[in-house]
Design a protein around this motif. Structure first.
Motif, PDB file in Angstrom:
ATOM      1  N   HIS A  35      55.886  65.248  68.707  1.00 51.81           N
ATOM      2  CA  HIS A  35      55.569  64.046  69.576  1.00 51.81           C
ATOM      3  C   HIS A  35      56.180  63.803  70.764  1.00 51.81           C
ATOM      4  O   HIS A  35      55.780  63.693  71.595  1.00 51.81           O
ATOM      5  CB  HIS A  35      55.634  62.631  68.645  1.00 51.81           C
ATOM      6  CG  HIS A  35      55.298  61.519  69.217  1.00 51.81           C
ATOM      7  ND1 HIS A  35      54.146  61.227  69.578  1.00 51.81           N
ATOM      8  CD2 HIS A  35      56.106  60.417  70.025  1.00 51.81           C
ATOM      9  CE1 HIS A  35      54.152  60.033  70.226  1.00 51.81           C
ATOM     10  NE2 HIS A  35      55.358  59.514  70.540  1.00 51.81           N
ATOM     11  N   ARG A  73      61.304  57.562  68.839  1.00 51.39           N
ATOM     12  CA  ARG A  73      61.453  58.435  67.639  1.00 51.39           C
ATOM     13  C   ARG A  73      62.761  58.524  67.045  1.00 51.39           C
ATOM     14  O   ARG A  73      63.526  58.509  67.924  1.00 51.39           O
ATOM     15  CB  ARG A  73      60.822  59.882  67.784  1.00 51.39           C
ATOM     16  CG  ARG A  73      59.322  59.874  68.042  1.00 51.39           C
ATOM     17  CD  ARG A  73      58.334  59.400  66.715  1.00 51.39           C
ATOM     18  NE  ARG A  73      56.866  59.427  66.955  1.00 51.39           N
ATOM     19  CZ  ARG A  73      56.101  58.471  67.514  1.00 51.39           C
ATOM     20  NH1 ARG A  73      56.514  57.284  67.621  1.00 51.39           N
ATOM     21  NH2 ARG A  73      54.808  58.582  67.390  1.00 51.39           N
ATOM     22  N   THR A 117      51.030  55.722  71.786  1.00 55.05           N
ATOM     23  CA  THR A 117      51.770  56.823  70.991  1.00 55.05           C
ATOM     24  C   THR A 117      52.853  56.103  69.994  1.00 55.05           C
ATOM     25  O   THR A 117      53.659  56.958  69.738  1.00 55.05           O
ATOM     26  CB  THR A 117      52.435  57.567  71.953  1.00 55.05           C
ATOM     27  OG1 THR A 117      53.273  56.803  72.861  1.00 55.05           O
ATOM     28  CG2 THR A 117      51.446  58.389  72.825  1.00 55.05           C
TER      29      THR A 117
END
Length: 118
Positions: A35, A73, A117
């Motif tokens: 990602h 993340r 996202t």
């Protein structure tokens, strides 16, 4: 593993033990890395901000694009975040020192639903 954990039949989590504190969060994985790589490849002017491990979350990296869009993340520690940033040619900063860029706050104001996202 503490006495109460033994009594309850729980196992120690990875990363816990003498001198290490556990978190309530999962560790980073390959999907997190993919990602982050995709975010950098599809946006301009991305910068990284390393966020420290807390009692609730592992170390994270926040990526902010030139237009302020962002994603966050988990990452396996500050050194991994710095190595990833170097590999992706993205400048990286310590979020506790620099804070977050104004463009990210502006983007959040203009996109109250948050990043797609996330």
């Amino acid at each position: 593993m503490g006495l109460m954990d033994r009594l309850r039949g729980r196992r120690a989590r990875p990363g816990t033990g003498p001198g290490r504190r556990g978190t309530l969060d999962r560790a980073s994985g390959s999907s997190d890395l993919r990602h982050l790589e995709e975010f950098v490849a599809t946006r301009r002017g991305v910068e990284g901000f390393v966020e420290p491990r807390t009692a609730v979350t592992e170390t994270t990296i926040l990526l902010v694009a030139a237009d302020g869009e962002w994603t966050r993340r988990r990452i396996d520690g500050p050194e991994t975040a710095r190595r990833l940033s170097r590999d992706l040619a993205v400048p990286v900063y310590d979020a506790q020192v620099t804070g977050y860029p104004q463009r990210m706050r502006d983007w959040n104001r203009d996109h109250p639903q948050g990043p797609a996202t996330r």
